[in-house]
Write a protein that holds these residues in place. Structure first.
Motif, short mmCIF file in Angstrom:
data_model
loop_
_atom_site.label_atom_id
_atom_site.label_comp_id
_atom_site.label_asym_id
_atom_site.label_seq_id
_atom_site.Cartn_x
_atom_site.Cartn_y
_atom_site.Cartn_z
N ALA A 61 -14.42 35.92 2.52
CA ALA A 61 -14.59 35.80 1.07
C ALA A 61 -15.42 36.96 0.52
CB ALA A 61 -15.28 34.48 0.73
N PRO A 62 -15.02 37.49 -0.65
CA PRO A 62 -15.79 38.57 -1.26
C PRO A 62 -17.08 38.03 -1.87
CG PRO A 62 -14.01 37.92 -2.71
CD PRO A 62 -13.84 37.14 -1.45
N PRO A 63 -17.99 38.90 -2.30
CA PRO A 63 -19.21 38.44 -2.97
C PRO A 63 -18.86 37.82 -4.33
CG PRO A 63 -19.02 40.83 -3.12
CD PRO A 63 -17.94 40.38 -2.17
N PRO A 64 -19.74 36.97 -4.87
CA PRO A 64 -19.42 36.26 -6.12
C PRO A 64 -19.25 37.18 -7.32
CG PRO A 64 -21.71 35.91 -5.50
CD PRO A 64 -21.04 36.57 -4.33
N GLU A 65 -19.78 38.41 -7.24
CA GLU A 65 -19.58 39.34 -8.35
C GLU A 65 -18.11 39.71 -8.51
OE1 GLU A 65 -23.70 39.53 -6.96
OE2 GLU A 65 -21.78 39.73 -5.91
N THR A 66 -17.33 39.54 -7.43
CA THR A 66 -15.91 39.88 -7.48
C THR A 66 -15.14 38.69 -8.05
OG1 THR A 66 -16.23 41.21 -5.49
CG2 THR A 66 -13.97 40.74 -6.12
N ALA A 67 -14.97 38.69 -9.35
CA ALA A 67 -14.36 37.53 -10.00
C ALA A 67 -13.71 37.92 -11.32
CB ALA A 67 -15.41 36.45 -10.24
N THR A 123 -10.94 29.57 -7.75
CA THR A 123 -9.80 29.74 -6.84
C THR A 123 -9.88 31.13 -6.22
OG1 THR A 123 -8.42 28.31 -8.21
CG2 THR A 123 -7.28 29.72 -6.63
N LEU A 124 -9.63 31.20 -4.92
CA LEU A 124 -9.57 32.50 -4.24
C LEU A 124 -8.27 32.55 -3.44
CD1 LEU A 124 -10.97 35.17 -3.46
CD2 LEU A 124 -11.97 33.96 -1.51
N ALA A 125 -7.45 33.56 -3.73
CA ALA A 125 -6.18 33.72 -3.03
C ALA A 125 -6.42 33.88 -1.54
CB ALA A 125 -5.42 34.93 -3.58
N ASN A 126 -5.58 33.23 -0.76
CA ASN A 126 -5.68 33.28 0.70
C ASN A 126 -4.28 33.60 1.24
OD1 ASN A 126 -6.82 33.06 3.23
ND2 ASN A 126 -6.63 30.82 3.32
N PRO A 127 -3.88 34.87 1.23
CA PRO A 127 -2.51 35.27 1.53
C PRO A 127 -1.96 34.63 2.80
CG PRO A 127 -3.78 37.17 0.84
CD PRO A 127 -4.75 36.04 1.00
N GLY A 128 -0.78 34.02 2.67
CA GLY A 128 -0.12 33.38 3.80
C GLY A 128 -0.60 31.98 4.10
N LYS A 129 -1.66 31.52 3.42
CA LYS A 129 -2.21 30.19 3.64
C LYS A 129 -2.51 29.55 2.29
CE LYS A 129 -4.37 31.59 8.01
NZ LYS A 129 -5.65 31.70 8.76
N ARG A 130 -3.00 28.32 2.35
CA ARG A 130 -3.37 27.64 1.11
C ARG A 130 -4.56 28.33 0.45
NH1 ARG A 130 -4.48 21.31 1.48
NH2 ARG A 130 -2.26 21.40 1.95
N ASP A 131 -4.49 28.51 -0.88
CA ASP A 131 -5.60 29.13 -1.60
C ASP A 131 -6.86 28.29 -1.45
OD1 ASP A 131 -3.89 31.10 -2.43
OD2 ASP A 131 -3.71 30.38 -4.50
N ARG A 150 -24.33 29.30 -11.48
CA ARG A 150 -25.35 29.54 -10.47
C ARG A 150 -25.02 28.81 -9.17
NH1 ARG A 150 -29.62 27.42 -7.97
NH2 ARG A 150 -29.28 25.39 -8.93
N LEU A 151 -24.55 27.56 -9.27
CA LEU A 151 -24.17 26.82 -8.07
C LEU A 151 -23.09 27.56 -7.29
CD1 LEU A 151 -24.04 23.11 -9.32
CD2 LEU A 151 -25.86 24.24 -8.02
N PHE A 152 -22.09 28.08 -8.01
CA PHE A 152 -21.03 28.86 -7.36
C PHE A 152 -21.60 30.09 -6.66
CE2 PHE A 152 -18.54 32.77 -8.46
CZ PHE A 152 -17.76 32.79 -7.31
N GLU A 153 -22.44 30.84 -7.37
CA GLU A 153 -22.96 32.08 -6.80
C GLU A 153 -23.86 31.82 -5.60
OE1 GLU A 153 -24.65 34.77 -9.56
OE2 GLU A 153 -22.75 35.11 -10.62
N VAL A 154 -24.66 30.75 -5.67
CA VAL A 154 -25.54 30.42 -4.54
C VAL A 154 -24.71 30.07 -3.31
CG1 VAL A 154 -27.24 28.76 -3.68
CG2 VAL A 154 -27.51 29.75 -5.95
N GLN A 155 -23.65 29.24 -3.50
CA GLN A 155 -22.83 28.89 -2.34
C GLN A 155 -22.07 30.11 -1.83
OE1 GLN A 155 -19.65 26.02 -2.68
NE2 GLN A 155 -19.65 25.67 -0.48
N ALA A 156 -21.56 30.94 -2.75
CA ALA A 156 -20.79 32.12 -2.32
C ALA A 156 -21.65 33.09 -1.51
CB ALA A 156 -20.20 32.83 -3.54
N ARG A 157 -22.96 33.03 -1.73
CA ARG A 157 -23.87 33.89 -0.95
C ARG A 157 -24.41 33.17 0.29
NH1 ARG A 157 -25.53 35.52 -6.37
NH2 ARG A 157 -24.91 37.68 -6.69
#
Length: 281
Positions: free
Chosen positions: A36-42, A158-166, A203-210
């Motif tokens: 997964a990329p960092p949360p800034e990538t959105a 949502t984060l694309a997951n090529p070839g698998k479920r997003d 903030r909850l999203f960014e904290v978990q993404a990190r």
């Protein structure tokens, strides 16, 4: 996400008011993809919300990023007439929610996208041809009766997951306080909660993404839909809220004032009850 799953995942918000001790499996905290990329990538999704964006049982208000909930049908009709009764109940609830949305028209049609862009202004939108999180900000208006409502919000990711479920998750925040749809001052006060609520969900999203959000670390009394139960929680950054593992992410709820033992919630492994003082709430 199909409609049946959409409705099934909505059960978390109401699980604390189930009667008869209906046990549920412990909520599974969703894990980030290893790459997964960092949360800034959105990127912020600007189109009106759709059923599969929301993961929440409510009425989507056309052309907005708002859902209205609280209208209910007749449980007796549903039990007596099976699937037909359930369909009739759902149609009635939708009708009630649509009518209630008209009484808060200005609040419903606030520019949620602009508010969310301001919150994320330090993060540059990801280029169109790159893999990035897609963020959908949603305002929730939850009626307790025809006049009184509560406020909440959600950011679905949502984060694309090529070839698998997003990969998908939701980060929701339920706010304390009640508002009156017949009072312009009260509606203005409700509107003022939107930006801070979305900022907390982000903030909850960014904290978990990190990798910094560890859920289900201890038990604490939590008030959900008017009922106080013991839940597995993670510490929030301030003492009046708790973060709960949700089946599709994380949910933040206000903590009640508790002066006696609180029963456990059947949804999270039935932790031992604690007093309000022992829980540090």
């Amino acid at each position: 996400m199909t409609r049946p799953l959409h409705r099934a995942t909505a059960c978390f918000a109401g699980l604390a008011i189930l009667a008869g001790g209906h046990a549920m499996a412990a909520p599974r905290t969703i894990q980030l993809l290893p790459d997964a990329p960092p949360p800034e990538t959105a990127r912020i999704v600007e189109r009106p919300i759709k059923d599969n964006d929301v993961f929440y049982m409510g009425t989507l208000v056309d052309g907005t990023h708002t859902t209205v909930a609280g209208g209910r049908g007749s449980l007796a009709v549903g039990l007596m007439f099976g699937p037909l009764g359930v369909a009739a109940n759902a149609a009635h609830a939708h009708e009630v929610n649509v009518e209630r949305s008209k009484t808060i028209d200005g609040l419903v049609h606030n520019d949620t996208i602009a508010a969310f862009k301001a919150i994320r202004q330090a993060s540059q939108p990801a280029p169109a041809d790159t893999r990035a999180y897609e963020l959908v900000p949603i305002v929730q208006v939850m009626f307790e009766d025809d006049k009184t409502f509560r406020m909440g919000c959600m950011v679905t990711v949502t984060l694309a997951n090529p070839g698998k479920r997003d990969w998908r998750a939701r980060y929701s925040v339920q706010l304390p306080g009640r508002y009156d749809n017949s009072s312009s001052a009260s509606l203005d006060a409700a509107a003022q909660t939107v930006a801070p609520c979305l900022a907390e969900a982000n903030r909850l999203f960014e904290v978990q993404a990190r990798g910094g959000l560890v859920l289900g670390t201890r038990t604490q009394p939590v008030e959900i839909n008017g009922k106080t139960v013991q839940m597995l929680v993670a510490d929030a950054e301030y003492p009046a809220h708790a973060v709960i593992p949700d089946m599709l992410g994380a949910a933040e709820w206000p903590l009640p004032v508790v002066d006696k033992p609180v029963p456990p919630c059947a949804c999270n492994g039935a932790p031992k009850p604690e007093t309000g003082a022992a829980a540090g709430g």
